[in-house]
Structures are given as structure tokens and as C-alpha cells.
Write a protein that holds these residues in place. Structure first.
Motif, PDB file in Angstrom:
ATOM      1  N   PHE A  66       8.240  -2.868   7.310  1.00 52.11           N
ATOM      2  CA  PHE A  66       7.539  -2.206   8.421  1.00 52.11           C
ATOM      3  C   PHE A  66       8.589  -1.715   9.423  1.00 52.11           C
ATOM      4  CE2 PHE A  66       3.352  -4.815   8.013  1.00 52.11           C
ATOM      5  CZ  PHE A  66       2.776  -3.817   7.237  1.00 52.11           C
ATOM      6  N   HIS A  90      -4.918  -5.867   7.674  1.00 49.45           N
ATOM      7  CA  HIS A  90      -4.093  -4.762   7.163  1.00 49.45           C
ATOM      8  C   HIS A  90      -3.801  -3.807   8.303  1.00 49.45           C
ATOM      9  CE1 HIS A  90      -4.772  -6.041   3.068  1.00 49.45           C
ATOM     10  NE2 HIS A  90      -6.033  -6.225   3.416  1.00 49.45           N
ATOM     11  N   ARG A 122      -7.846   5.073   1.972  1.00 46.62           N
ATOM     12  CA  ARG A 122      -6.669   5.408   1.162  1.00 46.62           C
ATOM     13  C   ARG A 122      -7.029   5.416  -0.335  1.00 46.62           C
ATOM     14  NH1 ARG A 122      -1.765   1.910   3.110  1.00 46.62           N
ATOM     15  NH2 ARG A 122      -0.688   3.486   1.846  1.00 46.62           N
TER      16      ARG A 122
HETATM   17  C1  DQA Z   1      -1.266  -3.018   3.697  1.00 47.70           C
HETATM   18  C2  DQA Z   1      -2.146  -2.149   2.794  1.00 47.70           C
HETATM   19  C3  DQA Z   1      -1.833  -2.402   1.327  1.00 47.70           C
HETATM   20  O1  DQA Z   1      -2.653  -1.589   0.507  1.00 47.70           O
HETATM   21  C4  DQA Z   1      -0.377  -2.066   1.043  1.00 47.70           C
HETATM   22  O2  DQA Z   1      -0.072  -2.343  -0.304  1.00 47.70           O
HETATM   23  C5  DQA Z   1       0.564  -2.725   1.978  1.00 47.70           C
HETATM   24  C6  DQA Z   1       0.216  -2.806   3.399  1.00 47.70           C
HETATM   25  C7  DQA Z   1      -1.487  -2.711   5.188  1.00 47.70           C
HETATM   26  O3  DQA Z   1      -1.040  -3.519   6.015  1.00 47.70           O
HETATM   27  O4  DQA Z   1      -2.080  -1.694   5.523  1.00 47.70           O
HETATM   28  O5  DQA Z   1       1.650  -3.141   1.598  1.00 47.70           O
HETATM   29  O6  DQA Z   1      -1.600  -4.382   3.475  1.00 47.70           O
END
Ligand code: DQA
Length: 146
Positions: free
Chosen positions: A14, A100, A107
Motif C-alpha cells: 500500500f 477492504h 471490481r
Molecule cells: C483488497 C481487495 C482485494 O481484492 C485485493 O486482492 C487486495 C486488496 C482491498 O483492500 O481492497 O489485495 O483486499
């Protein structure tokens, strides 16, 4: 009130990873904000990130006996397919909040499924870092309601 905040694979990226989906906040900044809010709410938060499924499962096992009151988890892509992490979470009797950063439902199709959804208290997605902070509030409320 001891909160355990779990971050799954790729979430250490991140800040550098796909800013259109995840913004530019780093994991360290997320952890700092989570710890600050938890303290304001009279709780403590311990944050853990790993890219290894077995390490995540073992950290969840520890939560069974280390006094963890509630778990907040963003398992990244594991959310969509890891029955191993789901089974580990299912061993816990404390409240679990799934979070998330992105709105997974807006998505790709594979992100619409969470194998954790039947065993978590609830899910929060789409609010960036606020998903975590709302998750902390939900976890603290669940503990206070006990
Ligand atoms: C995530 C969403 C997931 O689909 C993805 O694989 C991630 C991040 C999010 O925080 O939006 O790694 O968990």
C-alpha cells in the motif's frame, strides 16, 4: 479490549501499489491511524502483516489464547479463495470484521466473493483507510455490547 489487525498478502505495498484503487497511504500510516483510534476508544491494537499463508494461519491460532478480543482482517486476495484462513478464523470465538480499502463489489467478478463472509460479523469495503477505522469502531462496539 485487545484488537488484532491482520493484513494479508501484498498489503505491505500500500502506498506504492495501484493508487487508483488503494490511494497513497502506506501500511505504516494505516497502522498508526488504527492504533491511535483504538487508544482513543479505550482499546489497544496490534497490527500484523504477512505474505505467507501459513504465517497468517499461525498468527490467527495465537489469537485463540493471547487475549485477543476482536479481529479486523484485510486478507487481500486470500479473501477470495483461502479456505485455510477461513478455517483458522472459524476456530476463533471472538468477533471478526472483514475490511477492504477498495469497493471489491465494483471490481472484477472474482473479488465479489469472500470465502470469509459466512463467518465474519460484517464487512466494510470501499472507504480507503476509513474502512479500517470503521472496522475498529465496529470491533469496539461489538466488544462493548458483550
Ligand atoms: C483488497 C481487495 C482485494 O481484492 C485485493 O486482492 C487486495 C486488496 C482491498 O483492500 O481492497 O489485495 O483486499
Amino acid at each position: 479490549m485487545k484488537l488484532l489487525v491482520l493484513h494479508g498478502l501484498n498489503l505491505n505495498m500500500f502506498g506504492k501499489r495501484d493508487p487508483a484503487q488503494y490511494g497513497t497511504t502506506t501500511l505504516a500510516e494505516i497502522d498508526a491511524a488504527v492504533e491511535k483510534l483504538a487508544a482513543e476508544l479505550g482499546a489497544t491494537a496490534q497490527c500484523f502483516q504477512t505474505n505467507f499463508e501459513g504465517a497468517m494461519v499461525e498468527r490467527i491460532h495465537q489469537a485463540h489464547s493471547d487475549g485477543t478480543g476482536a479481529v479486523i482482517i484485510n486478507a487481500g486476495a486470500w479473501t477470495h479463495y483461502s479456505y485455510g484462513i477461513r478455517d483458522a478464523l472459524a476456530i476463533l470465538s471472538c468477533p471478526i470484521v472483514e475490511v477492504h480499502m477498495s469497493n471489491v463489489h465494483a471490481r472484477e467478478e472474482f473479488r465479489h466473493t469472500s470465502v470469509f463472509s459466512p463467518i465474519v460479523r460484517g464487512q466494510i469495503c470501499g472507504f480507503g483507510i476509513d474502512s479500517y477505522l470503521l472496522g475498529v469502531r465496529a470491533a469496539v462496539s461489538a466488544l462493548q455490547a458483550k
